[in-house]
Structure formats: structure tokens, C-alpha cells
Design a protein around this motif. Structure first.
Motif, PDB file in Angstrom:
ATOM      1  N   MET A   1       0.876  -1.243  -0.013  1.00 21.09           N
ATOM      2  CA  MET A   1       0.060   0.103  -0.065  1.00 21.09           C
ATOM      3  C   MET A   1       0.892   1.315   0.070  1.00 21.09           C
ATOM      4  O   MET A   1       1.607   1.306   0.976  1.00 21.09           O
ATOM      5  CB  MET A   1      -0.901  -0.073   1.273  1.00 21.09           C
ATOM      6  CG  MET A   1      -2.081   0.992   1.027  1.00 21.09           C
ATOM      7  SD  MET A   1      -3.439   0.409   0.420  1.00 21.09           S
ATOM      8  CE  MET A   1      -4.061   2.049  -0.062  1.00 21.09           C
ATOM      9  N   ASP A   3       1.663   5.315   0.034  1.00 18.80           N
ATOM     10  CA  ASP A   3       1.410   6.462   1.075  1.00 18.80           C
ATOM     11  C   ASP A   3       0.108   7.378   0.313  1.00 18.80           C
ATOM     12  O   ASP A   3       0.080   7.485  -0.652  1.00 18.80           O
ATOM     13  CB  ASP A   3       2.541   7.612   1.223  1.00 18.80           C
ATOM     14  CG  ASP A   3       3.759   6.852   1.772  1.00 18.80           C
ATOM     15  OD1 ASP A   3       3.880   5.560   2.019  1.00 18.80           O
ATOM     16  OD2 ASP A   3       4.734   7.635   1.900  1.00 18.80           O
ATOM     17  N   PHE A   4      -0.793   7.661   1.261  1.00 18.78           N
ATOM     18  CA  PHE A   4      -1.867   8.530   1.040  1.00 18.78           C
ATOM     19  C   PHE A   4      -2.517   9.341   2.283  1.00 18.78           C
ATOM     20  O   PHE A   4      -2.032   9.086   3.422  1.00 18.78           O
ATOM     21  CB  PHE A   4      -2.810   7.563   0.531  1.00 18.78           C
ATOM     22  CG  PHE A   4      -3.707   6.864   1.296  1.00 18.78           C
ATOM     23  CD1 PHE A   4      -4.360   7.190   2.302  1.00 18.78           C
ATOM     24  CD2 PHE A   4      -3.273   5.300   1.578  1.00 18.78           C
ATOM     25  CE1 PHE A   4      -5.209   6.152   3.031  1.00 18.78           C
ATOM     26  CE2 PHE A   4      -3.615   4.562   2.483  1.00 18.78           C
ATOM     27  CZ  PHE A   4      -4.836   4.932   3.442  1.00 18.78           C
ATOM     28  N   THR A   5      -2.967  10.470   1.760  1.00 14.79           N
ATOM     29  CA  THR A   5      -3.802  11.070   3.114  1.00 14.79           C
ATOM     30  C   THR A   5      -5.276  10.702   2.577  1.00 14.79           C
ATOM     31  O   THR A   5      -5.604  10.766   1.372  1.00 14.79           O
ATOM     32  CB  THR A   5      -3.472  12.371   3.248  1.00 14.79           C
ATOM     33  OG1 THR A   5      -3.887  13.148   2.055  1.00 14.79           O
ATOM     34  CG2 THR A   5      -2.109  12.595   3.607  1.00 14.79           C
ATOM     35  N   TYR A   6      -6.137  10.734   3.571  1.00 10.46           N
ATOM     36  CA  TYR A   6      -7.619  10.475   3.134  1.00 10.46           C
ATOM     37  C   TYR A   6      -8.529  11.182   4.107  1.00 10.46           C
ATOM     38  O   TYR A   6      -8.206  10.946   5.490  1.00 10.46           O
ATOM     39  CB  TYR A   6      -7.955   8.961   3.009  1.00 10.46           C
ATOM     40  CG  TYR A   6      -9.210   8.493   2.689  1.00 10.46           C
ATOM     41  CD1 TYR A   6      -9.631   8.967   1.335  1.00 10.46           C
ATOM     42  CD2 TYR A   6      -9.773   7.548   3.245  1.00 10.46           C
ATOM     43  CE1 TYR A   6     -10.846   8.486   0.749  1.00 10.46           C
ATOM     44  CE2 TYR A   6     -11.080   7.064   2.707  1.00 10.46           C
ATOM     45  CZ  TYR A   6     -11.516   7.701   1.504  1.00 10.46           C
ATOM     46  OH  TYR A   6     -12.767   7.134   0.978  1.00 10.46           O
ATOM     47  N   TYR A   7      -9.293  11.867   3.819  1.00 10.74           N
ATOM     48  CA  TYR A   7     -10.256  12.536   4.853  1.00 10.74           C
ATOM     49  C   TYR A   7     -11.683  12.744   4.329  1.00 10.74           C
ATOM     50  O   TYR A   7     -11.859  13.519   3.273  1.00 10.74           O
ATOM     51  CB  TYR A   7      -9.816  13.836   4.965  1.00 10.74           C
ATOM     52  CG  TYR A   7     -10.329  14.831   6.137  1.00 10.74           C
ATOM     53  CD1 TYR A   7     -10.767  14.068   7.188  1.00 10.74           C
ATOM     54  CD2 TYR A   7     -10.611  16.039   5.789  1.00 10.74           C
ATOM     55  CE1 TYR A   7     -11.464  15.145   8.231  1.00 10.74           C
ATOM     56  CE2 TYR A   7     -11.096  16.810   6.653  1.00 10.74           C
ATOM     57  CZ  TYR A   7     -11.459  16.615   8.008  1.00 10.74           C
ATOM     58  OH  TYR A   7     -12.078  17.214   8.998  1.00 10.74           O
ATOM     59  N   ASP A 211       0.116  -2.104  -7.280  1.00 10.60           N
ATOM     60  CA  ASP A 211       0.168  -3.127  -6.293  1.00 10.60           C
ATOM     61  C   ASP A 211      -0.451  -2.591  -4.974  1.00 10.60           C
ATOM     62  O   ASP A 211       0.116  -2.996  -3.921  1.00 10.60           O
ATOM     63  CB  ASP A 211       1.826  -3.238  -5.881  1.00 10.60           C
ATOM     64  CG  ASP A 211       2.742  -2.255  -5.475  1.00 10.60           C
ATOM     65  OD1 ASP A 211       1.958  -0.948  -5.475  1.00 10.60           O
ATOM     66  OD2 ASP A 211       3.591  -2.268  -5.088  1.00 10.60           O
ATOM     67  N   ASN A 212      -1.326  -2.091  -5.347  1.00 10.40           N
ATOM     68  CA  ASN A 212      -2.200  -1.273  -3.894  1.00 10.40           C
ATOM     69  C   ASN A 212      -3.362  -2.615  -3.779  1.00 10.40           C
ATOM     70  O   ASN A 212      -4.458  -2.407  -4.431  1.00 10.40           O
ATOM     71  CB  ASN A 212      -2.954  -0.045  -4.217  1.00 10.40           C
ATOM     72  CG  ASN A 212      -2.002   0.982  -3.908  1.00 10.40           C
ATOM     73  OD1 ASN A 212      -1.089   1.010  -3.055  1.00 10.40           O
ATOM     74  ND2 ASN A 212      -1.747   2.061  -5.164  1.00 10.40           N
ATOM     75  N   ASP A 213      -3.223  -3.559  -3.121  1.00 11.55           N
ATOM     76  CA  ASP A 213      -3.871  -4.653  -3.127  1.00 11.55           C
ATOM     77  C   ASP A 213      -5.253  -4.537  -2.792  1.00 11.55           C
ATOM     78  O   ASP A 213      -6.604  -4.778  -3.516  1.00 11.55           O
ATOM     79  CB  ASP A 213      -3.552  -5.846  -2.280  1.00 11.55           C
ATOM     80  CG  ASP A 213      -2.297  -6.319  -2.698  1.00 11.55           C
ATOM     81  OD1 ASP A 213      -1.883  -6.139  -3.731  1.00 11.55           O
ATOM     82  OD2 ASP A 213      -1.601  -7.294  -1.727  1.00 11.55           O
ATOM     83  N   LEU A 214      -5.515  -3.951  -1.533  1.00 14.65           N
ATOM     84  CA  LEU A 214      -6.978  -3.627  -0.954  1.00 14.65           C
ATOM     85  C   LEU A 214      -7.878  -2.665  -2.015  1.00 14.65           C
ATOM     86  O   LEU A 214      -8.785  -2.641  -2.468  1.00 14.65           O
ATOM     87  CB  LEU A 214      -7.039  -3.018   0.287  1.00 14.65           C
ATOM     88  CG  LEU A 214      -8.409  -2.742   0.900  1.00 14.65           C
ATOM     89  CD1 LEU A 214      -9.378  -4.057   0.951  1.00 14.65           C
ATOM     90  CD2 LEU A 214      -8.423  -2.277   2.267  1.00 14.65           C
ATOM     91  N   GLY A 217      -8.827  -4.234  -5.171  1.00 16.12           N
ATOM     92  CA  GLY A 217      -9.745  -5.208  -5.049  1.00 16.12           C
ATOM     93  C   GLY A 217     -11.016  -4.446  -4.845  1.00 16.12           C
ATOM     94  O   GLY A 217     -12.151  -4.891  -5.247  1.00 16.12           O
ATOM     95  N   ILE A 218     -10.965  -3.193  -4.121  1.00 14.55           N
ATOM     96  CA  ILE A 218     -12.254  -2.698  -4.035  1.00 14.55           C
ATOM     97  C   ILE A 218     -12.545  -1.939  -5.389  1.00 14.55           C
ATOM     98  O   ILE A 218     -13.958  -1.958  -5.809  1.00 14.55           O
ATOM     99  CB  ILE A 218     -12.029  -1.397  -2.937  1.00 14.55           C
ATOM    100  CG1 ILE A 218     -11.848  -2.128  -1.476  1.00 14.55           C
ATOM    101  CG2 ILE A 218     -13.116  -0.361  -2.901  1.00 14.55           C
ATOM    102  CD1 ILE A 218     -11.474  -0.899  -0.494  1.00 14.55           C
ATOM    103  N   ALA A 221     -14.405  -4.937  -7.169  1.00 14.28           N
ATOM    104  CA  ALA A 221     -15.820  -5.144  -6.958  1.00 14.28           C
ATOM    105  C   ALA A 221     -16.770  -3.990  -7.012  1.00 14.28           C
ATOM    106  O   ALA A 221     -17.855  -4.342  -7.383  1.00 14.28           O
ATOM    107  CB  ALA A 221     -15.574  -5.186  -5.182  1.00 14.28           C
ATOM    108  N   LEU A 257     -11.769   6.304  -2.203  1.00 12.83           N
ATOM    109  CA  LEU A 257     -11.292   5.184  -1.808  1.00 12.83           C
ATOM    110  C   LEU A 257     -10.701   3.989  -2.862  1.00 12.83           C
ATOM    111  O   LEU A 257     -10.010   3.226  -2.740  1.00 12.83           O
ATOM    112  CB  LEU A 257     -12.411   4.450  -1.306  1.00 12.83           C
ATOM    113  CG  LEU A 257     -12.367   3.110  -0.558  1.00 12.83           C
ATOM    114  CD1 LEU A 257     -11.913   3.310   0.778  1.00 12.83           C
ATOM    115  CD2 LEU A 257     -13.762   2.435  -0.247  1.00 12.83           C
ATOM    116  N   LEU A 260      -6.751   5.122  -3.339  1.00  5.10           N
ATOM    117  CA  LEU A 260      -5.752   5.370  -2.482  1.00  5.10           C
ATOM    118  C   LEU A 260      -4.694   4.584  -2.905  1.00  5.10           C
ATOM    119  O   LEU A 260      -4.478   3.486  -2.978  1.00  5.10           O
ATOM    120  CB  LEU A 260      -6.363   4.832  -1.179  1.00  5.10           C
ATOM    121  CG  LEU A 260      -7.501   5.509  -0.627  1.00  5.10           C
ATOM    122  CD1 LEU A 260      -8.028   5.051   0.597  1.00  5.10           C
ATOM    123  CD2 LEU A 260      -7.153   7.105  -0.429  1.00  5.10           C
TER     124      LEU A 260
END
Lengths: 393, 393
Positions: A1, A3-7, A211-214, A217-218, A221, A257, A260
């Protein structure tokens, strides 16, 4: 994963009849004087606006209705909204509608909180945005995702520029999402929304980081969910299940999302923005028109990524990456066509353009050489022109 | 998509060295006097606490360090923290650690903002929680998901009760997530975290609503990501890719996203809480101990749901639902064992219990007949006892 910022501080009320809580949410976020921003038209015919107004009255909230937000929302209209907000000393801007009303409301909120700055300066990066005013949303179309996104797009009619502003102050304070409100939309608008939702994720999925797996995957989906429910919605727009899944997908697809850790591309959006501002076509239609051409132009930058899209989203079994990639592009374009969406200039209804116009469009996209677009494949004038040529049939 | 409300206002800073921005985040959320809540021990040995303290000093922030947060965090310790926060007139509580430090910090924040109420009354539902104080987090273990969740669990040593409080005021203001900080954890703790992360999604996935397409798709993508990266992390906890995916999965798994529109079950959590408070075992270990027994007890409530887990998450090809369901349970339990996690009482190290103890445990879980647990299958004393008997080997 990576780096990121998320808000994403937007409170979401999702479900049948959720709009009954509009006044309560306004109070919760400190609003007492509300400018209601809307396109007018459909929200009046459906009775939604009257219900919202009734709720505000009963709650003792001061408000004014500001009509006229249109697709590809205009800077001049947002500026007029700023004047109205200042006149009535609004402390919360409520959008009742889709992306156009919401983006207009965001522009008004920024302008009303910074009365000494022309809002276009925020969109051009000439002035830093450091404060705004709370924006609430009652959503009526699943598409733009602006109800939770950090972005807002305005078109400056003076120079024809359509620009997006990405900033966390663009996140609304609350979003009320009742899928039943989307059931009165024309079928074409529902289909435009499906494309827009898909593209917000595709324009993040295609980027140089794989290579950001999640995250991936999201994204996959979400694409599967949109494709499946887009078909159901096309067949029956009163299908609550389908319309509700599309509505939630619309938000998740553009709230960040699904990208990310990645380096979002958004080249198809830039290619489409030029079509929208030049021919005033629907945003979703501009995207389906250019995506196939963009994909063919950029395929060699990463066949494996297109192949993964084919296998994970379209269920393809092709083992060879290049063959799977080509099949994935075909499947995506075929799906747009199945929804009745245009996949080239003539299907978009703008006719086949001459080479001089294509060159002019490419120049505009690059701000006349001042920028490149995209990250999956960085596109300059030549690559942009190549994509426009492929779509020009 | 069924109705839901959703509100996750936590700002996330994710990546290598992100903790360097701790003081800036504290200022951003209005903090000037900070109570730093931590377990002590590992964060001191690693030098993390010293780095954080240095940053607070340089930023001119007043602070005190409150050590001693332990796994299954104690009510008495949180109460002591409230006194410390009030004495120093803290305006922000900073947790440096994992779920125990964070949940303790949440309890302190609620208590310090409501000095006339004993915090246990919030956990028992005897007093409504209407205000709190901002909580910041520097996360050091991927597991509880408390850094973005709406929940906090405390154990009352006076009566042995372990209770969770679900409330949006439990959402931290910010969470700083540097995957490198998790690389010094003992392998057993990493594995406990993997189980905890999986269970936060499994305890939502198994519920009576099976038609939330996007929610279920996200849940499955998350489970696949955790399983794959849990294996990599077990082999090498300095594998940044694996540790970073686990860290982000830990948040997403418990912030609500993987259960939106559903009616979360959480029966395995309740079964596990009783083990934790009775034998003081690690939370993740308590969950892996009971999950297989819970699944066998509840299988007949929905073989198709277990079968879907098998096909979408474990890649099973079984066409028969019941066979696929049984294989899915085996695959999950085998995976826990592969990670070195216990899957029954003796493996947990608490020995085989006599029937009287099992009955006593079942009584405690139901608050002596005052409640049932679960939603996928509603469990009363008999079903709880049946599950404990199956795990009691």
C-alpha cells in the motif's frame, strides 16, 4: 500500500425517505440561513423541492431557493449564487440535485466564505482555498459522486475552459441519499450516470501503481457491482436494488477510496471535458465516447493492467495478456453501447470533425502546451490527437 | 443496498514517517494541551514515544504521558486517565499504540468532557454520550481498527464484564498510520492482528442480509487481501507491502464499510470477550478459538452464505452449497492454524473446562438471560453453550 492521505468527513444518510431529515442535518452542522441550490425543473415537477422547503419552514430555518444550475455548471451562475448567498447572509449551502447543483453549491460556499476573492481564482490555482462554508446535499442522480468527493468542476463561458478543483474543503458536510429520488430520471441520464461512475474508478485504476491490493480489490468489486446493476437499471429504473447499489457506488467511486495509494490518471476525463465544453454534451456521454480511443492509445503502456481488468471485472479467461487486454477494452466499449451510450463522435451526435478541429481540441486539452495529462501513459499533444482521431468516426 | 447512516470523519495520514506530522495534526484539530496515552514498553524501547515527545516539545504543545494501557483495557485505568486529563486541563487525547491505548484514550476523552459522569455509565447505556474531546492516534499495530472505528471496548475488573460502546463520538479526529512502526511486533501479535482484522469483516459478512452487492464485494476483497498478506507477514514482518496492506485493511475492516446496509452479527466477538475477560487471553486468539465452533453451530442458518465465502474468498469450486460451506469453514480454521493461532480451548492454553464452567460462561455472555447475541443466527444460552462445547477440546 503506497502512501496516502484520506479525509471524508461527510455524514451519509442513505435510504428511502432519508430527505425527511434534511432540516435536522442542517441544524446539526450549524446552519440557520440556507441558500438552496437546484436546477429547478425536475425537482419541482417531482414535488421534492416543495417537500424540502416545507421541512425548512417547519424547522424555522430561513432560506432562499437559487435555481438554474445546469449540466457542465457555469462559473457566471456560481458567481451569481455567491452574490445571493452574501445578500441573505447564508451560513449553509444546500444542493438539491446532482453533480451540477452540488458543484455550483461548492463554488458558492467557497465564494461566500471568501467574499474578496473571485472564485475562478480558486479553480485556476491563483488563490489558495483556506476556508469555506458547510455544504449539504440531497442527491437526485447517481453519477458525479460530488456528494462525497473532494472535487468540483466549473466551466468558464468567457474562455470555454472546464476546470476541476480538488480540495478537501469540497467535501460536503452531509449527503442525503434516497435511491427512490433517482427513479424519475430519463433512461439516458441513468446510463450517463453508470458511465460516469465506472469512469471515476477506471480513471484511478489505470495508473502507474499496480500493487495496492485492497484499493484494486475494492475498485474491481465496485466495477462488477456497477456493471451488473447498470444492466438491471437500464431494464427497469424502478428496480430499487439496482438504483440503490448505483447510488452508493456513485459515492464510493469518487470519494477517493478506489484510488488510495495510486497516482490517478483521469486523462479520459480531460479528453471528455473538451468535448463537453465545446459541444455541451452530457458528461457521461463524453466519457464513453473517448474511453475506447484512450484505451487503444494507451494499451501498450500496460497490457497486463488491462488484462487484469478483463479477468477480474469482465470474467475473461484469456491467458495471454495482450489478448485479454484487447478483449477487456472490447467488453467495456460493448457495455457502453449496450447501455445506449455513444462510443465515437458520430454516435455522440457531434458529427465527424476535420483535422484542424481535432488539433485545436488537442491544443486546448494541453492548455496550449502548458501541461500533459494522464499518468498511466503521460499524454502530450500527439497522444491526445491520436486518441481524438480514433474516436472521430 | 439497505438503509444505513455512515460517518467517518477521521483524517488518515498513511505511510512511512507519517508520525512526523503528529504535532501539526494536533494543532489542526485544536489541541494545545495533550494527554499522551500509551502502554509504555514497546513504544519506549523503539524510540517512538521519545520522537513523538520531541515533536510536541518543538511545537510548543503542553503534554503529559499516561502509561499503562494494557490488552483488554481496564476501566479503572481509564478512570485514572480521566483524573489526569482533568488535572492537566487536556484538550486533546493522543493514543500512541494499538487498540488498548486507543480505547483507553476514547474512554478518557468521554470522561474528561463529562466530568460529572462515571464513564462506565456510557458503556452500560445508563448515560447518553453527547459530547467528547478530540482523540488522535499514532498507530503501532494493525488489528483492532479502533483508529477509525466507532467502537471502544473496556473491561470492568470489579464485575469481570467486557463491554463495547458503539458511538460516532468514538471516531478519532485523526489517525497516523506508518506501517514500519508495526515491524517490531512479535510474530504472535501480528497473527492475532490478522485474525482480528478478518473477524471484523466476518462478523459483519455473516448477517441476515445477503443482497448488499457493493458491501459484500468490498468485504470479500478485503478478506482476500488480508489472507494473502497475512501469509506474507507471517513469513517476514519486515515485508513493507504486506504490513502496509494489513494496516489499511485493519481500518477499513472496522470502520463500518464492510457491513453497510447489513445487520452485523458479532456473536463470535461476544463469545471471545468472555474468554478474554475470564482468562485474560489476547483478543485475536479468543476469536480464532471460537470462530470454527460458532460457524458449525450456525451453519444451518445459511449454508449458501458460507458457500459464497468459500467461493469468493477461498476460491473453492464446490457446486453443492453445503459441501462448499463446510469446506469454507475448514479453510478458515486451517488458515488460523497455519498462522499459529489457537482454534480450540486447549490450543488457547486455558485447558479443557468442565460443564459447569461452560454453563457459567454462557450465562455471562447472555448477561444472565438478559440478552441474546448474533443476527445471522440469534443465539441464546443453549446455542452459546453448544458453541463453547464444540470449542472445548
Amino acid at each position: 500500500m503506497r502512501d496516502f492521505t484520506y479525509y471524508v468527513p461527510t455524514e451519509i444518510l442513505f435510504g428511502r425517505g432519508a430527505e425527511a431529515d434534511t432540516a435536522k442535518e442542517i441544524r446539526k452542522f450549524g446552519g440557520s440561513r440556507v441558500l438552496v441550490v437546484t436546477g429547478g425543473g425536475s425537482v419541482e415537477r417531482s414535488g421534492l423541492l416543495a417537500r424540502i422547503e416545507q421541512g425548512l419552514k417547519e424547522a424555522g430555518l430561513a432560506y432562499e431557493v437559487f435555481r438554474g444550475a445546469k449540466p457542465n455548471p457555469r462559473l457566471s451562475h456560481a458567481r451569481e449564487g455567491v452574490r445571493r448567498a452574501l445578500e441573505m447572509r447564508a451560513d449553509l449551502i444546500l444542493a438539491v440535485g446532482g453533480g451540477s447543483a452540488i458543484d455550483t453549491a461548492k463554488g458558492i460556499a467557497h465564494g461566500a466564505a471568501n467574499p474578496d476573492t473571485d472564485i475562478w481564482d480558486f479553480w485556476c490555482g491563483n488563490a489558495p482555498l483556506t476556508r469555506s462554508m458547510p455544504v449539504g446535499v440531497v442527491l437526485t442522480i447517481s453519477a458525479a459522486g460530488s456528494e462525497t468527493s473532494n472535487s468540483a468542476v466549473l466551466t468558464n463561458e468567457e474562455n470555454g475552459q472546464k476546470r476541476g478543483l480538488g480540495h478537501d474543503l469540497n467535501r460536503p458536510a452531509f449527503a442525503i441519499m434516497d435511491p427512490e429520488l433517482t427513479m424519475t430520471l430519463p433512461a439516458y441520464q441513468v446510463a450517463c450516470g453508470v458511465v460516469d461512475i465506472m469512469m471515476h474508478t477506471l480513471d484511478r485504476y489505470f495508473n502507474p501503481v499496480w500493487d495496492n491490493d485492497l484499493t484494486d480489490g475494492i475498485a474491481e468489486a465496485l466495477l462488477r457491482t456497477v456493471i451488473q446493476n447498470g444492466r438491471r437499471a437500464a431494464a427497469d429504473k424502478t428496480d430499487y436494488h439496482a438504483m440503490s447499489e448505483l447510488m452508493w457506488c456513485g459515492s464510493v467511486s469518487h470519494n477517493g477510496l478506489t484510488g488510495l495509494g495510486g497516482k490517478q490518471d483521469f486523462a479520459p476525463h480531460q479528453l471528455g471535458h473538451e468535448l463537453s465544453s465545446r459541444f455541451d454534451v452530457a458528461h457521461g456521454a463524453s466519457l464513453s465516447t473517448v474511453w475506447g480511443a484512450w484505451a487503444e492509445t494507451c494499451l501498450q503502456a500496460g497490457p497486463a493492467r488491462f488484462a487484469r481488468l478483463g479477468r477480474e471485472v469482465w470474467g475473461l479467461r484469456e491467458e495471454d495478456d495482450l489478448a485479454a487486454a484487447r478483449a477487456a477494452i472490447r467488453a467495456t466499449v460493448d457495455y457502453f453501447r449496450e447501455l445506449g451510450m455513444p462510443t465515437c463522435f458520430s454516435e455522440l451526435g457531434v458529427g465527424v470533425q476535420d483535422e484542424a478541429t481535432l488539433c485545436e481540441m488537442a491544443d486546448c486539452v494541453t492548455y496550449h502546451g502548458a501541461r500533459t495529462i494522464g499518468s498511466f501513459r503521460v499524454m502530450g499533444r500527439e497522444e491526445i490527437l491520436a486518441a481524438y482521431r480514433l474516436a472521430n468516426r
